[in-house]
Design a protein around this motif. Sequence first.
Motif, PDB file in Angstrom:
ATOM      1  N   THR A 166       0.925  -1.399  -0.050  1.00  0.00           N
ATOM      2  CA  THR A 166       0.072  -0.001   0.117  1.00  0.00           C
ATOM      3  C   THR A 166       0.809   1.301  -0.129  1.00  0.00           C
ATOM      4  O   THR A 166       2.225   1.013   0.222  1.00  0.00           O
ATOM      5  CB  THR A 166      -0.984   0.056   1.191  1.00  0.00           C
ATOM      6  N   ASP A 167       0.308   2.482  -0.130  1.00  0.00           N
ATOM      7  CA  ASP A 167       1.032   3.640  -0.225  1.00  0.00           C
ATOM      8  C   ASP A 167       1.682   3.946   1.335  1.00  0.00           C
ATOM      9  O   ASP A 167       2.722   4.702   1.331  1.00  0.00           O
ATOM     10  CB  ASP A 167       0.406   4.958  -0.902  1.00  0.00           C
ATOM     11  N   GLU A 168       1.115   3.181   2.204  1.00  0.00           N
ATOM     12  CA  GLU A 168       1.742   3.169   3.635  1.00  0.00           C
ATOM     13  C   GLU A 168       2.603   2.148   3.867  1.00  0.00           C
ATOM     14  O   GLU A 168       2.812   2.023   5.145  1.00  0.00           O
ATOM     15  CB  GLU A 168       0.393   3.379   4.740  1.00  0.00           C
ATOM     16  N   GLN A 169       3.170   1.379   3.003  1.00  0.00           N
ATOM     17  CA  GLN A 169       3.910   0.703   2.970  1.00  0.00           C
ATOM     18  C   GLN A 169       3.679  -0.831   3.736  1.00  0.00           C
ATOM     19  O   GLN A 169       4.462  -1.560   4.325  1.00  0.00           O
ATOM     20  CB  GLN A 169       5.449   0.956   3.825  1.00  0.00           C
TER      21      GLN A 169
ATOM     22  N   CYS B 293      10.905   3.060  -0.876  1.00  0.00           N
ATOM     23  CA  CYS B 293       9.561   3.212  -0.868  1.00  0.00           C
ATOM     24  C   CYS B 293       9.118   4.977  -0.601  1.00  0.00           C
ATOM     25  O   CYS B 293       8.313   5.489  -1.047  1.00  0.00           O
ATOM     26  CB  CYS B 293       8.627   2.303  -0.017  1.00  0.00           C
TER      27      CYS B 293
ATOM     28  N   VAL C 274       7.333   7.503  -2.753  1.00  0.00           N
ATOM     29  CA  VAL C 274       6.246   8.468  -2.051  1.00  0.00           C
ATOM     30  C   VAL C 274       6.409   9.897  -2.106  1.00  0.00           C
ATOM     31  O   VAL C 274       5.730  10.728  -2.642  1.00  0.00           O
ATOM     32  CB  VAL C 274       5.787   8.105  -0.477  1.00  0.00           C
TER      33      VAL C 274
ATOM     34  N   LYS D 148       6.114  11.735  -5.495  1.00  0.00           N
ATOM     35  CA  LYS D 148       4.685  11.912  -5.997  1.00  0.00           C
ATOM     36  C   LYS D 148       4.497  13.603  -6.169  1.00  0.00           C
ATOM     37  O   LYS D 148       3.694  13.858  -7.191  1.00  0.00           O
ATOM     38  CB  LYS D 148       3.517  11.119  -5.264  1.00  0.00           C
TER      39      LYS D 148
ATOM     40  N   TRP E 194       5.089   3.264  -9.179  1.00  0.00           N
ATOM     41  CA  TRP E 194       3.634   3.050  -8.810  1.00  0.00           C
ATOM     42  C   TRP E 194       2.813   1.892  -9.569  1.00  0.00           C
ATOM     43  O   TRP E 194       3.070   1.835 -10.740  1.00  0.00           O
ATOM     44  CB  TRP E 194       2.896   4.301  -9.071  1.00  0.00           C
TER      45      TRP E 194
ATOM     46  N   LYS F 188      -1.104   0.897 -10.309  1.00  0.00           N
ATOM     47  CA  LYS F 188      -2.702   1.122  -9.982  1.00  0.00           C
ATOM     48  C   LYS F 188      -3.534  -0.224 -10.371  1.00  0.00           C
ATOM     49  O   LYS F 188      -3.287  -0.844 -11.365  1.00  0.00           O
ATOM     50  CB  LYS F 188      -3.128   2.003 -11.189  1.00  0.00           C
TER      51      LYS F 188
ATOM     52  N   SER G 275      -6.390   3.665  -4.126  1.00  0.00           N
ATOM     53  CA  SER G 275      -5.126   4.481  -4.222  1.00  0.00           C
ATOM     54  C   SER G 275      -4.364   3.595  -4.878  1.00  0.00           C
ATOM     55  O   SER G 275      -4.139   2.228  -4.664  1.00  0.00           O
ATOM     56  CB  SER G 275      -4.702   4.985  -2.926  1.00  0.00           C
TER      57      SER G 275
ATOM     58  N   CYS H 271      -0.747   1.556  -5.572  1.00  0.00           N
ATOM     59  CA  CYS H 271       0.246   0.788  -4.856  1.00  0.00           C
ATOM     60  C   CYS H 271       1.647   0.970  -5.208  1.00  0.00           C
ATOM     61  O   CYS H 271       1.886   1.542  -6.226  1.00  0.00           O
ATOM     62  CB  CYS H 271      -0.298  -0.797  -4.932  1.00  0.00           C
ATOM     63  N   ILE H 272       2.465   0.354  -4.416  1.00  0.00           N
ATOM     64  CA  ILE H 272       3.965   0.129  -4.767  1.00  0.00           C
ATOM     65  C   ILE H 272       4.270  -1.016  -5.201  1.00  0.00           C
ATOM     66  O   ILE H 272       4.002  -1.904  -4.533  1.00  0.00           O
ATOM     67  CB  ILE H 272       4.945   0.829  -3.487  1.00  0.00           C
TER      68      ILE H 272
END
Length: 187
Positions: free
Chosen positions: A26-29, A61, A65, A68, A95, A97, A103, A105-106
Amino acid sequence: MNTSNNSETFIQAVLEGFVDGILVLTDEQEVMYANTIAHAICTQLDKEQTDRLPRELQQVCQILVESKDLYGDRPLMIESDICTGETTLRIWAQWLKLQATQSACILLRLQDQNQATQGLAIAEAQKWNLTPRETEIWLLRRAGYKRREIATELYIAEDTVKKHLRNIQFKRQSVQDEEDWQSSQAS
């Protein structure tokens, strides 16, 4: 027929088949998916904390982020190398999608450079039609061994290593000459 379930099984099988480690975060790792190779690499990087992303991967990561803000939704890939005691890892972060998430992802791809070099050396040995002994010597040479180290590793004389390396160079040059000739004939 449940095509959604079949697609997920197929995608998972493809990701498990990669030689590289694949992580989807997730974008929050937070880890959404990690193939077997990625698990092994993460364990190698952080032997004590297997339940979280290793610090080195967190840093890559974080750079993605933070980028961006600078690059918005433009395609971007971050590349980094990490040297461990055993190998060098090449990391690519970008990134991704997915339809299942709101949102982005990584996607992290982790490549063991020793393994990549070995794969390249094997392909070269096949292309140049090396003997089994020449292949052994070429694998060690590609791994960075010096002639004396190869001789010690294979229990042969350094002059024998020298002779095999000359033969390898001859075969390599012969293949290159043939390719150049064919290329000039096609023009």
